[in-house]
Design a protein around this motif. Structure first.
Motif, PDB file in Angstrom:
ATOM      1  N   GLU A   6       0.842  -1.199   0.000  1.00  0.00           N
ATOM      2  CA  GLU A   6       0.000   0.000   0.000  1.00  0.00           C
ATOM      3  C   GLU A   6       0.880   1.252   0.000  1.00  0.00           C
ATOM      4  O   GLU A   6       1.787   1.391   0.831  1.00  0.00           O
ATOM      5  CB  GLU A   6      -0.910  -0.005   1.229  1.00  0.00           C
ATOM      6  CG  GLU A   6      -1.966   1.067   1.161  1.00  0.00           C
ATOM      7  CD  GLU A   6      -3.030   0.882   2.225  1.00  0.00           C
ATOM      8  OE1 GLU A   6      -3.749   1.864   2.470  1.00  0.00           O
ATOM      9  OE2 GLU A   6      -3.151  -0.212   2.795  1.00  0.00           O
ATOM     10  N   LEU A   7       0.598   2.161  -0.924  1.00  0.00           N
ATOM     11  CA  LEU A   7       1.358   3.398  -1.042  1.00  0.00           C
ATOM     12  C   LEU A   7       1.125   4.290   0.175  1.00  0.00           C
ATOM     13  O   LEU A   7      -0.011   4.593   0.525  1.00  0.00           O
ATOM     14  CB  LEU A   7       0.949   4.143  -2.322  1.00  0.00           C
ATOM     15  CG  LEU A   7       1.688   5.441  -2.618  1.00  0.00           C
ATOM     16  CD1 LEU A   7       3.171   5.179  -2.891  1.00  0.00           C
ATOM     17  CD2 LEU A   7       1.044   6.144  -3.811  1.00  0.00           C
ATOM     18  N   GLY A  41       2.533   7.429   0.432  1.00  0.00           N
ATOM     19  CA  GLY A  41       2.356   8.767  -0.113  1.00  0.00           C
ATOM     20  C   GLY A  41       3.518   9.142  -1.006  1.00  0.00           C
ATOM     21  O   GLY A  41       4.349   8.307  -1.349  1.00  0.00           O
ATOM     22  N   SER A  54       2.691  14.326   0.478  1.00  0.00           N
ATOM     23  CA  SER A  54       1.292  14.069   0.168  1.00  0.00           C
ATOM     24  C   SER A  54       1.003  12.617   0.545  1.00  0.00           C
ATOM     25  O   SER A  54       1.394  11.695  -0.176  1.00  0.00           O
ATOM     26  CB  SER A  54       1.044  14.310  -1.325  1.00  0.00           C
ATOM     27  OG  SER A  54      -0.285  13.992  -1.658  1.00  0.00           O
ATOM     28  N   THR A  73      -1.275   9.248   1.413  1.00  0.00           N
ATOM     29  CA  THR A  73      -2.535   8.634   0.985  1.00  0.00           C
ATOM     30  C   THR A  73      -3.464   8.598   2.189  1.00  0.00           C
ATOM     31  O   THR A  73      -3.048   8.759   3.336  1.00  0.00           O
ATOM     32  CB  THR A  73      -2.311   7.203   0.452  1.00  0.00           C
ATOM     33  OG1 THR A  73      -1.698   6.424   1.482  1.00  0.00           O
ATOM     34  CG2 THR A  73      -1.434   7.201  -0.786  1.00  0.00           C
ATOM     35  N   GLU A  74      -4.734   8.401   1.926  1.00  0.00           N
ATOM     36  CA  GLU A  74      -5.750   8.454   2.978  1.00  0.00           C
ATOM     37  C   GLU A  74      -5.450   7.501   4.127  1.00  0.00           C
ATOM     38  O   GLU A  74      -5.659   7.834   5.295  1.00  0.00           O
ATOM     39  CB  GLU A  74      -7.118   8.149   2.364  1.00  0.00           C
ATOM     40  CG  GLU A  74      -8.263   8.487   3.281  1.00  0.00           C
ATOM     41  CD  GLU A  74      -9.594   8.362   2.578  1.00  0.00           C
ATOM     42  OE1 GLU A  74     -10.411   7.551   3.046  1.00  0.00           O
ATOM     43  OE2 GLU A  74      -9.803   9.057   1.568  1.00  0.00           O
ATOM     44  N   THR A 122      -2.831   9.253   6.499  1.00  0.00           N
ATOM     45  CA  THR A 122      -2.958  10.625   6.974  1.00  0.00           C
ATOM     46  C   THR A 122      -3.026  10.640   8.496  1.00  0.00           C
ATOM     47  O   THR A 122      -3.460   9.679   9.115  1.00  0.00           O
ATOM     48  CB  THR A 122      -4.201  11.317   6.383  1.00  0.00           C
ATOM     49  OG1 THR A 122      -5.352  10.529   6.666  1.00  0.00           O
ATOM     50  CG2 THR A 122      -4.058  11.544   4.897  1.00  0.00           C
TER      51      THR A 122
END
Length: 186
Positions: free
Chosen positions: A34-35, A37, A179, A181-182, A185
Protein backbone atom coordinates in the motif's frame (compact mmCIF):
# COMPACT_ATOMS: atom_id res chain seq x y z
CA UNK A 1 1.26 -1.06 -8.89
CA UNK A 2 4.66 -0.53 -10.56
CA UNK A 3 3.15 0.63 -13.86
CA UNK A 4 0.95 3.10 -11.97
CA UNK A 5 3.95 4.56 -10.13
CA UNK A 6 5.90 4.86 -13.39
CA UNK A 7 2.88 6.57 -14.95
CA UNK A 8 2.66 9.06 -12.07
CA UNK A 9 6.38 9.85 -12.33
CA UNK A 10 6.24 10.35 -16.11
CA UNK A 11 3.13 12.54 -15.86
CA UNK A 12 4.80 14.63 -13.15
CA UNK A 13 7.93 15.05 -15.28
CA UNK A 14 5.93 15.96 -18.37
CA UNK A 15 3.88 18.59 -16.49
CA UNK A 16 6.88 20.07 -14.67
CA UNK A 17 9.14 20.21 -17.72
CA UNK A 18 6.28 21.91 -19.57
CA UNK A 19 6.42 24.60 -16.84
CA UNK A 20 10.19 24.94 -17.23
CA UNK A 21 11.28 23.05 -14.09
CA UNK A 22 12.76 19.64 -13.40
CA UNK A 23 10.85 17.85 -10.63
CA UNK A 24 12.75 17.31 -7.41
CA UNK A 25 13.70 13.78 -6.38
CA UNK A 26 10.66 11.87 -5.19
CA UNK A 27 10.18 8.92 -2.85
CA UNK A 28 7.14 6.66 -2.76
CA UNK A 29 7.26 4.28 0.24
CA UNK A 30 4.99 1.25 0.42
CA UNK A 31 3.85 -0.80 3.41
CA UNK A 32 2.51 -4.28 2.56
CA UNK A 33 1.91 -3.14 -1.02
CA UNK A 34 0.00 0.00 0.00
CA UNK A 35 1.36 3.40 -1.04
CA UNK A 36 2.14 5.61 1.97
CA UNK A 37 2.36 8.77 -0.11
CA UNK A 38 4.63 10.96 -2.20
CA UNK A 39 7.57 12.80 -0.66
CA UNK A 40 9.47 15.42 -2.68
CA UNK A 41 12.86 16.61 -1.50
CA UNK A 42 13.06 20.03 0.12
CA UNK A 43 14.73 22.97 -1.67
CA UNK A 44 18.44 22.16 -1.82
CA UNK A 45 21.72 24.04 -1.91
CA UNK A 46 24.38 22.63 -4.21
CA UNK A 47 26.84 20.27 -2.55
CA UNK A 48 26.61 18.58 0.85
CA UNK A 49 23.13 19.97 1.54
CA UNK A 50 21.82 18.25 -1.60
CA UNK A 51 23.43 14.95 -0.63
CA UNK A 52 21.90 15.16 2.84
CA UNK A 53 18.49 16.39 1.68
CA UNK A 54 18.06 13.53 -0.79
CA UNK A 55 19.19 10.90 1.72
CA UNK A 56 16.70 12.30 4.27
CA UNK A 57 13.81 11.27 1.99
CA UNK A 58 14.23 7.92 3.76
CA UNK A 59 12.90 9.28 7.06
CA UNK A 60 9.23 8.88 6.11
CA UNK A 61 9.79 5.34 4.78
CA UNK A 62 11.70 4.35 7.91
CA UNK A 63 9.10 5.90 10.24
CA UNK A 64 6.28 4.14 8.36
CA UNK A 65 8.05 0.78 8.50
CA UNK A 66 8.12 0.58 4.70
CA UNK A 67 8.95 -2.78 3.20
CA UNK A 68 9.40 -1.34 -0.29
CA UNK A 69 10.38 2.08 -1.67
CA UNK A 70 10.41 3.66 -5.09
CA UNK A 71 12.62 6.67 -5.76
CA UNK A 72 12.52 8.84 -8.90
CA UNK A 73 15.12 11.40 -9.96
CA UNK A 74 16.59 13.05 -13.03
CA UNK A 75 20.20 12.11 -13.86
CA UNK A 76 21.59 15.55 -14.69
CA UNK A 77 19.65 17.38 -11.97
CA UNK A 78 20.89 15.18 -9.11
CA UNK A 79 24.46 15.05 -10.47
CA UNK A 80 24.56 18.85 -10.68
CA UNK A 81 22.97 19.44 -7.25
CA UNK A 82 25.28 16.92 -5.57
CA UNK A 83 28.40 17.88 -7.56
CA UNK A 84 28.75 14.33 -8.87
CA UNK A 85 29.73 13.05 -12.32
CA UNK A 86 26.85 12.18 -14.62
CA UNK A 87 26.41 8.41 -14.64
CA UNK A 88 24.06 6.89 -17.21
CA UNK A 89 21.87 8.49 -19.82
CA UNK A 90 20.97 12.18 -19.53
CA UNK A 91 18.41 13.56 -19.63
CA UNK A 92 16.80 10.57 -17.99
CA UNK A 93 14.11 9.82 -15.44
CA UNK A 94 15.55 7.15 -13.16
CA UNK A 95 13.40 5.02 -10.92
CA UNK A 96 14.57 2.44 -8.44
CA UNK A 97 12.35 -0.02 -6.65
CA UNK A 98 13.97 -1.38 -3.51
CA UNK A 99 13.37 -3.74 -0.63
CA UNK A 100 15.65 -4.80 2.21
CA UNK A 101 16.93 -7.54 -0.07
CA UNK A 102 18.01 -5.41 -3.03
CA UNK A 103 16.93 -3.04 -5.75
CA UNK A 104 16.22 -2.79 -9.46
CA UNK A 105 17.11 0.35 -11.42
CA UNK A 106 14.84 1.42 -14.27
CA UNK A 107 15.84 4.22 -16.63
CA UNK A 108 13.57 6.22 -18.92
CA UNK A 109 15.72 8.38 -21.19
CA UNK A 110 14.14 11.24 -23.06
CA UNK A 111 15.04 14.05 -25.38
CA UNK A 112 13.72 17.53 -24.81
CA UNK A 113 11.45 19.16 -27.37
CA UNK A 114 11.44 22.95 -26.90
CA UNK A 115 7.91 24.28 -26.43
CA UNK A 116 8.70 27.91 -25.59
CA UNK A 117 11.21 30.21 -23.94
CA UNK A 118 10.30 32.91 -21.43
CA UNK A 119 11.71 36.44 -21.65
CA UNK A 120 13.92 35.48 -18.66
CA UNK A 121 15.38 32.57 -20.65
CA UNK A 122 13.51 29.69 -18.98
CA UNK A 123 12.79 26.89 -21.41
CA UNK A 124 9.52 24.98 -21.41
CA UNK A 125 10.09 21.53 -22.87
CA UNK A 126 8.21 18.33 -23.54
CA UNK A 127 9.94 15.01 -22.93
CA UNK A 128 10.09 12.71 -25.93
CA UNK A 129 10.45 9.37 -24.15
CA UNK A 130 12.95 7.06 -25.82
CA UNK A 131 13.26 3.31 -25.52
CA UNK A 132 14.01 2.20 -21.97
CA UNK A 133 17.01 -0.05 -21.41
CA UNK A 134 16.39 -3.34 -19.63
CA UNK A 135 15.84 -3.08 -15.86
CA UNK A 136 19.11 -3.44 -13.94
CA UNK A 137 18.92 -5.61 -10.80
CA UNK A 138 21.49 -4.17 -8.39
CA UNK A 139 22.21 -1.33 -10.85
CA UNK A 140 24.62 1.39 -9.71
CA UNK A 141 22.91 4.18 -7.78
CA UNK A 142 24.37 7.63 -7.16
CA UNK A 143 25.45 8.05 -3.50
CA UNK A 144 22.48 10.10 -2.18
CA UNK A 145 19.96 7.72 -3.78
CA UNK A 146 21.84 4.70 -2.42
CA UNK A 147 21.82 6.33 1.03
CA UNK A 148 18.07 6.98 0.80
CA UNK A 149 17.50 3.33 -0.14
CA UNK A 150 19.68 2.09 2.73
CA UNK A 151 18.17 4.38 5.38
CA UNK A 152 14.60 3.58 4.29
CA UNK A 153 14.84 0.22 6.00
CA UNK A 154 16.62 1.42 9.16
CA UNK A 155 14.04 1.83 11.94
CA UNK A 156 13.73 5.34 13.35
CA UNK A 157 13.97 5.38 17.11
CA UNK A 158 11.93 8.28 18.46
CA UNK A 159 10.68 8.45 22.00
CA UNK A 160 7.26 9.66 20.93
CA UNK A 161 3.82 8.00 20.87
CA UNK A 162 3.47 8.72 17.12
CA UNK A 163 6.93 8.50 15.50
CA UNK A 164 5.42 8.51 11.99
CA UNK A 165 3.30 11.61 12.61
CA UNK A 166 6.12 13.55 14.24
CA UNK A 167 8.50 12.61 11.41
CA UNK A 168 6.01 13.92 8.85
CA UNK A 169 5.59 17.20 10.75
CA UNK A 170 9.34 17.70 11.18
CA UNK A 171 10.05 17.00 7.52
CA UNK A 172 7.28 19.35 6.37
CA UNK A 173 8.77 22.04 8.62
CA UNK A 174 12.12 21.44 6.89
CA UNK A 175 10.48 22.08 3.50
CA UNK A 176 9.81 18.57 2.20
CA UNK A 177 6.55 18.37 0.28
CA UNK A 178 4.54 15.40 1.54
CA UNK A 179 1.29 14.07 0.17
CA UNK A 180 0.08 11.08 2.19
CA UNK A 181 -2.53 8.63 0.98
CA UNK A 182 -5.75 8.45 2.98
CA UNK A 183 -4.67 5.34 4.87
CA UNK A 184 -1.61 7.14 6.26
CA UNK A 185 -2.96 10.62 6.97
CA UNK A 186 -2.52 11.88 10.50
Amino acid sequence: MWNGLVGVAKETYTASLGEGVVPRPLMMPLVRGELVGLIWVRPLKVGQDALTGIAELANIAAAAGADEVVLAWETHDVATACELPIVGPAPCLNMVIATRDGHVLHQFPYSEQLLSRSPEGWASVAPDWGPAPAPQPGGELVPPIQAAVNFSFTPIELDHPDPFGVTVVLMEEDGYRISLTEAFTR
